[in-house]
Design a protein around this motif. Structure first.
Motif, short mmCIF file in Angstrom:
data_model
loop_
_atom_site.label_atom_id
_atom_site.label_comp_id
_atom_site.label_asym_id
_atom_site.label_seq_id
_atom_site.Cartn_x
_atom_site.Cartn_y
_atom_site.Cartn_z
N PRO A 89 0.80 -1.24 -0.07
CA PRO A 89 -0.04 0.13 -0.22
C PRO A 89 0.82 1.20 -0.01
N GLU A 90 2.13 1.11 0.26
CA GLU A 90 3.18 2.21 0.32
C GLU A 90 3.78 2.49 -1.03
N LEU A 91 3.32 1.80 -1.91
CA LEU A 91 3.84 2.00 -3.41
C LEU A 91 3.30 3.11 -3.83
N ASP A 92 4.09 4.22 -4.34
CA ASP A 92 3.89 5.42 -5.14
C ASP A 92 4.89 5.65 -5.86
N THR A 93 4.74 6.75 -6.77
CA THR A 93 5.65 7.21 -7.79
C THR A 93 7.05 7.52 -7.07
N ARG A 94 6.90 8.40 -6.03
CA ARG A 94 8.36 8.59 -5.39
C ARG A 94 9.29 7.20 -4.92
N ARG A 95 8.38 6.28 -4.51
CA ARG A 95 9.07 4.85 -3.79
C ARG A 95 9.58 4.44 -5.16
N VAL A 96 8.75 4.11 -6.37
CA VAL A 96 9.23 3.46 -7.71
C VAL A 96 10.48 4.11 -8.04
N ALA A 97 10.56 5.58 -8.09
CA ALA A 97 11.70 6.17 -8.66
C ALA A 97 13.14 5.85 -7.75
N SER A 98 12.64 5.97 -6.58
CA SER A 98 13.88 5.75 -5.56
C SER A 98 14.59 4.36 -5.60
N CYS A 135 14.04 2.39 -8.03
CA CYS A 135 14.85 1.97 -9.32
C CYS A 135 15.98 2.75 -9.84
N GLY A 136 16.34 3.65 -8.93
CA GLY A 136 17.56 4.57 -9.11
C GLY A 136 17.20 5.55 -10.20
N ILE A 137 16.28 6.29 -10.29
CA ILE A 137 15.93 7.21 -11.04
C ILE A 137 15.30 8.47 -10.31
N THR A 138 14.88 9.56 -11.05
CA THR A 138 14.31 10.60 -10.46
C THR A 138 12.82 10.66 -10.87
N GLU A 139 12.08 11.07 -10.17
CA GLU A 139 10.49 11.19 -10.47
C GLU A 139 10.28 11.58 -11.89
N ARG A 140 10.99 12.80 -12.07
CA ARG A 140 11.08 13.42 -13.29
C ARG A 140 11.27 12.46 -14.48
N HIS A 141 12.45 11.76 -14.29
CA HIS A 141 12.50 10.70 -15.50
C HIS A 141 11.54 9.78 -15.47
N THR A 200 0.77 7.46 -20.89
CA THR A 200 0.10 7.38 -19.44
C THR A 200 1.12 7.91 -18.39
N THR A 201 0.56 7.96 -17.13
CA THR A 201 1.31 8.42 -16.17
C THR A 201 1.73 7.15 -15.22
N ALA A 202 2.72 7.48 -14.40
CA ALA A 202 3.24 6.16 -13.67
C ALA A 202 2.22 5.87 -12.69
N ALA A 203 1.59 7.06 -12.01
CA ALA A 203 0.43 6.82 -11.01
C ALA A 203 -0.89 5.88 -11.77
N ALA A 204 -1.17 6.35 -12.72
CA ALA A 204 -2.09 5.75 -13.47
C ALA A 204 -1.75 4.22 -13.67
N TRP A 205 -0.72 3.99 -14.22
CA TRP A 205 -0.31 2.71 -14.25
C TRP A 205 -0.30 1.79 -13.32
N ILE A 206 0.19 2.38 -12.17
CA ILE A 206 0.02 1.53 -11.01
C ILE A 206 -1.58 1.09 -10.70
N ARG A 207 -2.15 2.32 -10.82
CA ARG A 207 -3.71 2.04 -10.26
C ARG A 207 -4.31 1.11 -11.36
N ARG A 208 -3.99 1.21 -12.49
CA ARG A 208 -4.82 0.26 -13.70
C ARG A 208 -4.06 -1.18 -13.27
N GLN A 209 -2.77 -1.39 -12.90
CA GLN A 209 -2.57 -2.78 -12.69
C GLN A 209 -3.08 -3.26 -11.33
#
Length: 342
Positions: free
Chosen positions: A238-247, A249-255, A265-274
């Protein structure tokens, strides 16, 4: 002297100001390393043992732009820029690096790129990268605020990590301009510097656009696939969000956001859809018939059943309860197997 017409950098032509010769031999490498970090944002550069480290270092800045000229007589210097280093920077820059002498190897998005004399490439401060210097390196870098290049070339990100040879045409013209800009940067009056630098961006955009095909991002696609696989493995968190994914995976949220823009799509929309797709599968699967709708929602990272139901209905035009009922598993069967109500 009037501040508005004074040059951008005082004593630009004085090599003593910009070389390590004025530094004690034992401190020359540390001085060079500090300069690289200051000039090109944060890096982790491995220390080396050497009696002396002769190097020429020079940089001018104006309104977010940077022109940097540096040398390194010694090869094998390794620098990495990962999530920790990127988190320390508030600026986002595209950096055009041109190799005048020697060589440098860049690793961007897991792919290696070798630059030799006469070649140049674009790298992105918002992406992880590693460099390894060759002996006798001399490079000139033009750093451009990302918004500036993207205005002139919206697909600038597609050209990151592509080697370009300055052999003829626009590429040769751009390099000639870059060399001249480096040599005369300190002489630019402040009132004209902005016009010159914006013209440099337009020339860079034209040079990149003239390439046969942009680097459509084979490396970017590989990174995106890796990010999607990471999300797939952690959907139940439940704590998975874009900040956690970026961190992680070793990339910035911008990237991260730019990667998903390529997938429309967006990262948040992808997580929600999955998560919704996993829930939908469980609502119809025989092996999860004993689970309540609330349990299924929690199982895939949703915080509460009410919000889940609203999101599910908005996405599929059907409530989770009605969707499950259409799947053929009766509420009696579910209650009999678990004692949980829907």
């Amino acid at each position: 002297m009037d501040r508005q017409i004074s040059s951008l950098v005082d004593r630009w032509e004085d090599p003593a100001v910009w070389s390590t010769e004025r530094v004690a031999p034992s401190k020359q490498f540390d001085c060079w390393r500090d300069f690289v970090i200051d000039a090109h944002l944060h890096w982790s550069i491995r220390p080396i043992h050497c009696e002396r480290f002769p190097a020429f270092i020079r940089q001018g800045r104006f309104d977010g732009f940077r022109v940097t000229h540096l040398t390194s007589a010694q090869g094998g210097i390794v620098g990495t820029r990962g999530a920790r280093e990127m988190a320390q920077d508030s600026e986002a820059l595209y950096n055009l690096i041109y190799i005048a002498e020697g060589s440098i190897c860049l690793a961007i998005d897991g792919e290696e790129l070798m630059l030799n004399p006469g070649s140049f490439a674009l790298w992105d401060s918002a992406r992880p990268m590693t460099f390894i210097t060759g002996a006798g390196l001399r490079q000139i870098t033009l750093a451009v605020p990302q918004r500036e290049l993207q205005l002139a070339l919206p697909r600038a990100d597609d050209f990151v990590g592509r080697r370009i040879e300055a052999t003829s045409g626009l590429s040769r013209l751009f390099v000639d301009h870059l060399i001249s800009l480096d040599a005369r940067f300190g002489e630019l009056p402040r009132g004209n510097a902005g016009h010159v630098l914006h013209a440099s961006v337009e020339l860079l955009a034209s040079t990149l656009s003239a390439q046969a095909e942009p680097c459509t991002g084979r490396s970017g696609k590989i990174v995106l696939q890796g990010v999607m696989a990471y999300i797939d493995r952690h959907l139940d968190d439940p704590e998975l969000d874009t900040r956690r994914v970026a961190s992680d995976c070793g990339i910035t949220e911008r990237h991260l956001h730019r990667l998903f823009e390529r997938a429309d799509t967006t990262a948040a929309a992808w997580i929600r859809r999955q998560r919704l797709d996993r829930c939908r599968q469980d609502l119809r699967a025989a092996e999860t018939a004993h689970l309540s709708i609330t349990q299924i929602a929690y199982r895939w990272g949703f915080g509460d059943s009410s919000s889940f139901s609203k999101i599910f209905k908005r996405e599929f035009a059907c409530s989770p309860k009605d969707y499950r009922a259409a799947g053929g598993f009766s509420s009696q069967a579910r209650r009999a197997s678990s004692g949980w109500a829907t």
